[in-house]
Design a protein around this motif. Structure first.
Motif, short mmCIF file in Angstrom:
data_model
loop_
_atom_site.label_atom_id
_atom_site.label_comp_id
_atom_site.label_asym_id
_atom_site.label_seq_id
_atom_site.Cartn_x
_atom_site.Cartn_y
_atom_site.Cartn_z
N ALA A 1 0.83 -1.20 0.00
CA ALA A 1 0.00 0.00 0.00
C ALA A 1 0.87 1.25 0.00
N ILE A 2 1.92 1.24 0.83
CA ILE A 2 2.79 2.42 0.88
C ILE A 2 3.44 2.65 -0.47
N LEU A 3 4.00 1.58 -1.05
CA LEU A 3 4.75 1.77 -2.29
C LEU A 3 3.84 2.10 -3.47
N SER A 4 2.58 1.65 -3.44
CA SER A 4 1.77 1.96 -4.61
C SER A 4 0.92 3.22 -4.41
N TYR B 1 0.66 -8.16 -4.37
CA TYR B 1 -0.37 -7.22 -3.95
C TYR B 1 -0.23 -5.88 -4.68
N MET B 2 1.03 -5.47 -4.93
CA MET B 2 1.22 -4.22 -5.67
C MET B 2 0.61 -4.31 -7.05
N ALA B 3 0.80 -5.48 -7.69
CA ALA B 3 0.25 -5.64 -9.04
C ALA B 3 -1.26 -5.46 -9.03
N SER B 4 -1.93 -6.03 -8.01
CA SER B 4 -3.39 -5.90 -8.05
C SER B 4 -3.84 -4.53 -7.54
N MET B 5 -3.05 -3.91 -6.65
CA MET B 5 -3.42 -2.56 -6.20
C MET B 5 -3.31 -1.54 -7.33
N SER B 6 -2.34 -1.78 -8.24
CA SER B 6 -2.15 -0.79 -9.31
C SER B 6 -3.33 -0.79 -10.27
N ARG B 7 -4.17 -1.82 -10.20
CA ARG B 7 -5.32 -1.86 -11.10
C ARG B 7 -6.53 -1.09 -10.55
N ILE B 8 -6.44 -0.66 -9.28
CA ILE B 8 -7.55 0.11 -8.72
C ILE B 8 -7.51 1.52 -9.29
N PRO B 9 -8.62 2.01 -9.86
CA PRO B 9 -8.59 3.33 -10.48
C PRO B 9 -8.33 4.46 -9.47
N ARG C 1 -16.46 -13.34 0.14
CA ARG C 1 -17.17 -12.06 0.20
C ARG C 1 -17.78 -11.82 -1.17
N GLU C 2 -18.71 -10.90 -1.20
CA GLU C 2 -19.27 -10.55 -2.49
C GLU C 2 -18.19 -9.92 -3.36
N HIS C 3 -18.12 -10.38 -4.60
CA HIS C 3 -17.08 -9.87 -5.47
C HIS C 3 -17.38 -8.43 -5.88
N LEU C 4 -16.38 -7.55 -5.68
CA LEU C 4 -16.58 -6.13 -6.00
C LEU C 4 -15.91 -5.78 -7.32
N GLU C 5 -16.61 -5.03 -8.13
CA GLU C 5 -16.03 -4.55 -9.38
C GLU C 5 -15.59 -3.10 -9.19
N PHE C 6 -14.60 -2.72 -9.98
CA PHE C 6 -14.13 -1.33 -9.87
C PHE C 6 -15.20 -0.37 -10.37
#
Lengths: 297, 293
Positions: free
Chosen positions: A92-95, A179-187, A292-297
């Motif tokens: 989280a810090i790095l991204s 985790y960084m790879a998937s965090m970078s996909r959050i708009p 959990r319920e799957h969340l879309e961006f």
């Protein structure tokens, strides 16, 4: 028709080598584990005796096995929670924060993952060495007058934590990068609007980042169980060899010991079967309870 | 007033970030560089304060490790096993992944499930049955041709390595092959290109980035592996990590630190150099390939 046959030949030629190798060195040995667990089989002699579930009955009364069970569970819980928390924080810090040299940190943090476990064990024996170790020499500055050095790998109560630290050290970078790879996909816009509404960074982490990469966290959690069982074996084998006095014996190291040092292959494989079922069961349970319920961006 | 409080929090937060980042960085850089420096220390320098810098470059450690501890031989064996395993793996997995991803035929679904299931097979369990299979096989060969070659054979070890890497590799490669549009093959067939030619000349070159990712990950895992290697190579022919383990054990009885750390650097250096060269590829490949076990 001729074309059809050429096609089948081509498909066959492409698949067959992979299939043969896979069956020979993966599938057959896996079945072998289950089959052998039903035999009393001692070593090189061809004396194989079918004993049904007898190996498992012995196992249920084997205190050493229960000890390795406890150690494994402790390591799974400890290593998973600490590694996961830390790698999530670092990711989280790095991204999220625009930090100078973000790439530098990423490169450094991933280094332990490319080293052989034997190399890491040798490094940690140097760190933990009671007389001339790196750790004790730092501690001795703060604890002037304390004469007896701390036995990081020699103390039965301490050694499992020393082992856990080495395992965490090895794993953080790997999971951080995932985790960084998937965090970078959050708009980015999600964070922007959250900031406008006055939401703080920590709040954003829990209400945006975590829910949106939850699928990814779930997958890694399942893998954590399997890889902790695996890695704990690799570390134990090269760092402590189960000692002192069985204090770091884990599932697979105990299995390996029974199979080779003790030459009771059947019994060793019975341990293998139990571990196999345990890891699948635990992964399944974790997969289920983290739904959990799957969340879309 | 409120603004001042916010500023305070902000500074604290920055400090927190840099302390945590710094702590982890130090915990990685210091031990790794310490062992590299230790590898050029003389044995007498290991008694007393471990933080003292080496007095000079004592290169004899490396010469000893190479010859006396046979790390030179082991290095060669590791190189041999790793490269053979990579070659076998690519030759076997590329066609299989290609066909599984792009041809529809009877049993394809079953094969895909079969290989996917392999992702869950833990290599450390099956090493015992593999070992016993080879013991039996060697006995059989002994009576048949008077020679045994399954145990203590680097080629066989490479074959086992390649097989254990098949599920992950096929999974990763077919994940790539699925994404290529059908038009490429159709155009090739219209031009009269055969199945084999189409695969070799058109599809495989397109897969180069994925192939490089496969090579990188598997190089690291083959080079660093030691449980299978320790079990299947029981005599003089050993690989580097097993040799290093031997050094660690030997060091406990006769303290020969310099040699141990020189051996450690010999094991570590190729992976570190490779990593520095391709680190971007490696950390990016992770998001492409997903998880490896």
């Amino acid at each position: 028709m001729k074309k059809g046959r050429a096609r089948s030949t081509f498909i066959g030629l492409c698949i067959t080598p992979a299939l043969i190798l896979y069956i020979l060195f993966m599938l057959l040995p896996t079945f072998g584990v289950f089959k052998m667990s039903l035999y009393k089989w001692g070593g090189y002699s061809n004396k194989k005796e079918f004993v049904g579930f007898n190996n498992f009955k012995i196992l249920m009364e084997d205190m050493n096995f229960f000890r390795s069970f406890q150690n494994t569970i402790l390591l799974i819980v400890l290593v998973t929670t600490v590694t996961m928390t830390l790698s999530l924080i670092f990711a989280a810090i790095l991204s999220r924060e625009r930090i100078k040299g973000e790439n530098f940190f990423r490169i450094i943090f991933y280094i332990p993952n490319i080293l052989s476990v034997v190399v890491i064990s040798a490094i940690f024996s140097a760190i933990y060495d009671p007389a001339n170790g790196l750790l004790n020499s730092i501690l001795s500055i703060f604890m002037k007058g304390e004469s007896s050095p701390i036995l990081w790998l020699g103390n039965q109560n301490l050694v499992i934590y020393s082992l856990a630290i080495a395992m965490i050290w090895q794993a953080i970078g790997y999971y951080m990068v995932i985790y960084m790879a998937s965090m970078s996909r959050i708009p980015e816009s999600l964070y922007e609007s959250a900031s406008l509404e006055g939401s703080g960074k920590i709040h954003q982490f829990f209400s945006i980042t975590l829910p949106l990469i939850w699928t990814n966290i779930r997958t890694t959690l399942t893998f954590f169980v399997i890889s902790s069982i695996n890695l704990s074996f690799l570390f134990v084998k090269s760092l402590t060899n189960g000692g002192p006095d069985g204090a770091t014996e884990v599932f697979l190291s105990y299995m390996y010991k029974q199979a080779y040092t003790n030459s009771s292959y059947g019994y060793g494989m019975a341990i293998g079967v139990v571990v196999f079922l345990f890891s699948f069961g635990l992964s399944g349970i974790l997969h289920f309870v983290t739904k959990r319920e799957h969340l879309e961006f | 007033m409120k603004r001042k409080k916010e500023m305070g929090f902000h500074t604290l937060y920055r400090i927190f970030i840099f302390v945590t980042l710094g702590a982890l960085t130090i915990s990685i850089i210091i031990p790794v560089s310490w062992v590299i420096l230790a590898s050029i220390k003389e044995n007498s320098e290991f008694y007393g304060n471990p933080w003292v810098m080496p007095k000079g470059i004592y290169f004899q450690n490396f010469i000893d490790a190479f010859h006396k501890a046979k790390m030179g031989d082991y290095f060669f064996h590791s190189l041999l096993v790793t490269s053979m395993a990579l070659i076998i793996l690519l030759i076997v997995s590329l066609p299989a992944a290609y066909v599984l991803a792009r041809y529809s035929f009877k049993g394809r679904k079953l094969l895909n499930i079969l290989f996917m299931g392999g992702l869950f097979i833990n290599v450390n369990y099956i090493v015992v049955p593999i070992f016993l299979m080879f013991v039996d096989g060697d006995k059989f060969l002994m009576s048949l041709v008077g020679n045994r070659f399954l145990l203590n054979n680097p080629f066989i070890l490479a074959l086992v390595y390649a097989s254990t890497a098949l599920p992950f590799t096929i999974y990763l490669l077919s994940g790539f092959f699925v994404t290529i549009p059908k038009d490429y093959e159709e155009a090739a067939y219209v031009d009269g290109s055969g199945y084999f030619r189409t695969m070799m000349k058109i599809m495989l070159p397109m897969a180069t980035p994925s192939i490089i990712t496969v090579i990188l990950f598997n190089f690291l895992s083959f080079w660093n592996e030691y449980i299978i290697s320790m079990t299947l190579l029981t005599k003089d022919v050993k690989t580097l990590p097993v040799g290093l383990m031997q050094l660690m054990q030997a060091q406990k009885s006769a303290a020969n630190y310099g040699q141990l750390y020189a051996g450690l650097v010999i094991v570590m250096l190729p992976t570190l150099v490779l990593y520095i060269l391709v680190q971007k590829k490696l950390t990016q490949g992770m998001s492409v390939g997903g998880l490896k076990g």
